[in-house]
Scaffold this motif. Structure first.
Motif, mmCIF file in Angstrom:
data_model
loop_
_atom_site.group_PDB
_atom_site.id
_atom_site.type_symbol
_atom_site.label_atom_id
_atom_site.label_comp_id
_atom_site.label_asym_id
_atom_site.label_seq_id
_atom_site.Cartn_x
_atom_site.Cartn_y
_atom_site.Cartn_z
ATOM 1 N N PRO A 224 -13.616 -39.694 -7.794
ATOM 2 C CA PRO A 224 -14.848 -40.811 -7.710
ATOM 3 C C PRO A 224 -15.371 -41.277 -8.807
ATOM 4 O O PRO A 224 -16.115 -40.596 -9.926
ATOM 5 N N HIS B 136 -18.749 -42.903 -10.728
ATOM 6 C CA HIS B 136 -20.305 -43.213 -10.561
ATOM 7 C C HIS B 136 -20.208 -44.225 -11.814
ATOM 8 O O HIS B 136 -21.587 -43.772 -12.746
ATOM 9 N N ARG B 137 -19.657 -44.479 -12.503
ATOM 10 C CA ARG B 137 -19.907 -45.047 -13.838
ATOM 11 C C ARG B 137 -20.826 -46.181 -13.889
ATOM 12 O O ARG B 137 -20.614 -46.439 -12.946
ATOM 13 N N ASP C 122 -14.456 -42.463 -19.506
ATOM 14 C CA ASP C 122 -15.122 -41.835 -18.958
ATOM 15 C C ASP C 122 -16.182 -41.024 -20.185
ATOM 16 O O ASP C 122 -17.641 -41.021 -19.822
ATOM 17 N N GLU C 123 -15.975 -40.244 -21.029
ATOM 18 C CA GLU C 123 -16.076 -39.725 -21.907
ATOM 19 C C GLU C 123 -17.303 -40.307 -22.751
ATOM 20 O O GLU C 123 -18.090 -39.783 -23.545
ATOM 21 N N PRO D 28 -19.049 -34.164 -7.724
ATOM 22 C CA PRO D 28 -20.047 -34.137 -6.647
ATOM 23 C C PRO D 28 -20.019 -32.505 -5.959
ATOM 24 O O PRO D 28 -21.581 -32.027 -6.027
ATOM 25 N N ARG E 106 -16.752 -34.491 -14.845
ATOM 26 C CA ARG E 106 -18.680 -35.101 -14.625
ATOM 27 C C ARG E 106 -18.627 -35.385 -13.903
ATOM 28 O O ARG E 106 -20.215 -35.356 -13.003
ATOM 29 N N HIS E 107 -18.077 -36.512 -13.315
ATOM 30 C CA HIS E 107 -18.620 -36.960 -12.156
ATOM 31 C C HIS E 107 -17.892 -35.803 -10.619
ATOM 32 O O HIS E 107 -18.410 -36.791 -9.323
#
Lengths: 655, 287
Positions: free
Chosen positions: B4, B6-7, B232-233, A151, A148-149
């Protein structure tokens, strides 16, 4: 290959369209997901492929591009292959367990612009090598978990690709069909990189004609129909999976099933109960071992039942399978066994419905082969290659034998050259090695014959017997054929023999160095109250020598049956004082004997085997598991084995 | 684990304020305060006997501290029973695996759904509030008959729960052991099943008591990935106790260090790592 002589339907996108039309509501593919078998019909697959192809076109995939596919057997990955073909691009499936730098070679060599992969694991590998694969433009992943993250702008989820595809279809409704119509049978369908044992892998280019024609041939030969079912669990990068899960499926219209995960294959096999199955020998070996272990754990009634009915099965099972005459009493006993033992056992394994079971890749042990055939699993062997689009020889149903790989398939020409190497010519012969004309020229002659690199012999019924790699095959001084690996495999089929190394090239007769199997021989010794304190002591026992001698003589009797190999019967042998070990350099890490190294290391023994002495003194360095080394001294006895006289060896191999 | 992050770390979800816990004369925890924020991975570390597990037990209501308060989702509470903690969205795993050994993986994880399993009638009656008190036994009785017959709404409900559980099985990659009794599984897998059962509650706050204890390096890597992926999920807030400093420093957003029941440090992994008190506590200098 002459192109343009085949209808457009002779491509996978064409066949898909055909299947969607004539059996649109029949299941085409299943996958177990969230514990349930999800099914897609041929019509649904056709729709999915159309969407995916449009999405790939929208992303910029063009005719002639290559697209790599990496992952376990998943419906979407199979569809991606056909979607790429629909656009005239070439799919290149890559072994999913390859390390990143191994993938880099293939991606780079194939000049892949696109990659369709299963999950984060594969995406991570591609990200690692992305900088070194400048041609790679886009990576599409099926499973978004953990991604998901990320980039990177060149990463796309499959969902996004499909959305793009739908958009593209709205704008260009006729695009897909027009692209599919451009494809011809002679176009490249797929490129498969062979895991070369020496040097870099080579990209085998196969055309639609190659795969579709060979698929059609085999479907007719074996009578496969759209009611068959199979489990797609072997690597997608392997030519066999392309034949079974794509070629034959699309030609015959049967349904393939993708397992839930690699760890669940055996459970999935049971749930599906395929009618058609392929597995290399180690898988059958595993299944048999599991069965035997579970039986030993079972209650004594079940154990007794199993063992007594297996005796019946071993006696008549194979004959019943091939419809040979069997006395009524035995037939009734076998029927009872089917009711009580074989039937339930096959059901537990998922083998109940099997009517075609192939094994290939290496020699299969007699106990494994006979076990499955005796309980009514119609197992047979085939011999094939990536370069042949799988099929070279197959055993006919009623001529299944342990030591041959069958007769040439319809349309396949076979010959042996002067040094015994097998050559073939067929509709399945590959187009070329990608960007490697010198290797192509070495392997494929101008008139289309392909060198297999395997040495073989044809027996009197026209069955091919593969004996060894051609480069390892030698001759005795009297000119008789000497195939070391063939002899070694025959010896190793005895449970008491762990490893064997045979010698004979340019010698007067064949000899063998044998290392015993400590577990098997140790057990055997305990049952006979033979005391021993070490491997070395056990291997030196006269009783053990007698045990092994009987095995060697059995091999000799088998060899005598074969006019080409009768001359290479083993005259003398020695039991080594230690196991051959990769740590000592005697085996490769994949447990293959390094024959030359062993011959040099044990030059004294080899000299004694041919010198007529009856014992030899050896001192050998050994490496212990903790890294220390030591010296092992021993006096080894050299034994003679009886040789069966047969007709003098014929120089029959000259074609 | 260089992916990375980004939470979004949100508001405080649980506030522990000046907690002290004694067993007779033994002081297990003395005046500890910290906050756990929405969506973060928060670790409690410290030498053996520092009071880590006691702290976890206080949070999920198993122990009742003599002093201090706990504020969870804005509600201050002093005494709470474990099942109330569960009802408000706190799930946990245990240091020593606490599964039903004779039951399969699937059934064990299904038990995580129990709190969310209500018959359709009783759910309706609950909605009536106090007015429906008299109806409750009748509704429960009819639901029970539905359950026995595994028919109609009862069947639909079971399927709904099974779906949740199957997604967890897929998530934790334990399809192959779905129908294996957990007693037959290796330890590392049992730990994963236990995590699965906690996830089946779809918790807001997940307490993990030494999720990697006794595991080999590969199992630890797998478990770390699962912890990160859960966070995360599903956006689950995670508080964990762990001995393996490498793991803690890799996956945590913030760390609190206890020693002899007192908080000696709190902060980002890097800050904590270089804190002299922490080094002293771990190297065991002059105790």
């Amino acid at each position: 290959m002459t192109a343009a002589d085949v209808a457009p339907a002779e491509t996978f996108p064409g066949l898909l369209e055909h299947n969607a039309r004539i059996r649109g509501a029949r299941p085409a593919i299943r996958e177990k997901d969230y514990g349930i078998w999800q099914t897609w019909t041929w019509r649904e697959v056709h729709d999915e492929v159309r969407i995916m192809a449009s999405g790939l076109a929208a992303l910029g995939l063009k005719r002639g591009d290559t697209l790599v596919i990496i992952g376990d057997n998943r419906p979407q990955l199979y569809w991606a292959m056909v979607a790429a073909q629909a656009l005239g691009a070439v799919p290149v499936p890559v072994y999913q367990d390859a390390a990143a730098n191994e993938m880099q070679y293939v991606l780079d060599h194939a000049e892949a612009r696109f990659a369709v992969v299963e999950d984060q694991e594969q995406v991570d590998k591609l990200l690692e090598i992305k900088a070194r694969c400048p041609k790679l433009e886009a990576v599409i992943y099926r499973d978004p978990r953990g991604l998901r993250h990320y980039p990177q702008p060149f990463l796309h989820s499959l969902a996004k690709l499909e959305a793009m595809g739908r958009e593209h279809m709205k704008e260009h409704p006729d695009f897909y069909d027009a692209e599919v119509a451009k494809a011809k049978g002679g176009d490249t369908a797929i490129m498969l990189y062979t895991s070369g044992t020496t040097g870099q892998p080579k990209g085998v280019v196969l055309t639609f004609d190659n795969i579709v024609k060979m698929a059609r041939m085999s479907v007719e030969l074996e009578g496969l129909t759209d009611r068959d079912e199979t489990l797609s669990y072997l690597p997608m990068a392997w030519v066999g999976d392309n034949m079974f899960s794509l070629g034959q499926t699309y030609v015959a219209g049967f349904c393939i099933n993708c397992p839930e995960s690699t760890a669940t294959v055996m459970q999935d096999l049971r749930e599906i109960g395929p009618t058609y199955f392929f597995a290399p020998p180690p898988i059958f070996q595993n299944i048999l071992t599991q069965v035997l272990i579970r039986i030993e754990d079972a209650s004594w009634i079940k154990r007794r039942l199993f063992h007594s009915f297996m005796k019946v099965a071993r006696r008549v099972g194979s004959d019943i399978l091939t419809r040979k005459p069997v006395p009524l009493g035995q037939r009734l006993l076998y029927w009872l066994g089917e009711l009580l033992v074989y039937g339930p056992l096959k059901n537990t394994l998922g083998f109940s419905r099997m009517r075609l079971v192939y094994t290939a890749g290496e020699a299969i042990g007699p106990d494994i082969f006979n076990f499955f055939r005796s309980i009514g699993v119609p197992m047979k062997q085939l011999y094939g290659q990536t370069e042949a689009t799988v099929f070279i020889t197959v055993q006919p149903h009623d001529q299944v034998r342990l030591d041959t790989v069958g007769v040439p398939c319809p349309g396949v020409e076979l010959k042996l050259d002067s040094n015994g190497e097998v050559l073939y010519r067929s509709a399945g012969v590959f187009k070329e090695y990608f960007k490697n004309p010198s290797a192509t020229a070495e392997t494929k002659t101008a008139d289309g014959w392909v060198h297999t690199g395997d040495a073989g012999i044809l027996d009197r019924d026209g069955h091919l017997k593969i004996v060894d790699r051609a480069k390892d095959v030698g001759r005795l001084k009297n000119g008789a054929l000497f195939a070391p690996k063939y002899l070694e495999n025959k010896l190793k089929f005895f449970p008491s023999i762990k490893e064997a190394v045979t010698f004979g090239a340019d010698r007067d007769y064949a000899t063998a160095m044998i290392s015993i199997n400590l577990d098997a021989v140790g057990n055997w010794a305990e049952k006979r109250n033979l005391p021993y304190s070490s491997y070395q002591e056990l291997a030196a026992k006269p009783e053990v020598y007698e045990l092994i001698k009987s095995g060697v003589e059995q091999v000799n009797r088998d060899l005598a049956q074969d006019k080409d190999l009768a001359g290479s019967q083993i005259k003398r042998f020695v039991l080594l004082h230690k196991e051959l070990d990769a740590d000592d350099g005697e085996l490769t890490r994949t447990r293959k004997v390094r024959r030359r190294f062993v011959a040099e290391k044990y030059a004294d023994i080899v000299a004694a085997l041919y010198g007529g002495k009856d014992s030899v003194h050896v001192e050998a360095k050994v490496s212990f598991e903790d890294g220390r080394t030591g010296t092992l001294k021993a006096d080894l006895k050299i034994a003679d084995a009886a040789v069966v006289t047969a007709a003098p060896p014929a120089r029959a191999l000259a074609a | 684990m260089s992916q990375p992050h980004h939470r979004r770390i949100g508001e405080t979800v649980l506030k522990v304020d000046d907690i002290s816990l004694r067993f007779g004369g033994v002081r297990a925890i003395t005046g500890v305060s910290f906050e756990i924020r929405q969506g973060e991975i928060f670790s409690i570390i410290g030498p053996n006997g520092a009071g880590k597990t006691s702290m976890l037990n206080v949070i999920n209501g198993f122990y009742h501290p003599q002093e201090g308060t706990i504020t969870y989702k804005g509600t201050v509470r002093r005494r709470m029973r474990p099942h109330e903690a569960a009802l408000t969205g706190i799930a946990r795993t245990f240091q020593n695996v606490a599964l039903f050994r004779g039951m399969t993986t699937l059934d064990n994880i299904m038990t995580g759904r129990l709190l969310r399993m209500h018959g359709p009638l009783i759910r309706g009656v609950h909605r009536l509030g106090a007015a429906g008190v008299l109806l409750r036994p009748i509704a429960a009785g009819i639901d029970f008959v539905f359950d026995l017959a595994f028919w109609g709404p009862a069947q639909r409900e079971e399927i709904r729960h099974r779906e949740v559980v199957e997604r967890i099985i897929d998530f934790l990659e334990i399809q192959a052991i779905r129908k294996v009794p957990v007693g037959r599984l290796p330890y590392g897998l049992q730990k994963r099943v236990e995590l699965g059962r906690a996830l089946a509650m779809q918790p807001d706050l997940l307490l993990l008591d030494e999720p990697m204890a006794g595991m080999n390096v590969e199992e630890k890597e797998d478990m770390s990935r699962f912890v990160l992926d859960v966070n995360d999920e599903f956006g689950t807030t995670i508080a964990l106790i762990e001995h393996d400093m490498g793991v803690v420093m890799d996956i945590s957003d913030r760390v609190v260090v206890l020693d002899y029941g007192r908080k000696i440090a709190e902060g980002k992994p890097d800050e904590v790592r270089s804190n002299p008190d922490v080094i002293k506590a771990y190297l065991g200098e002059a105790h």
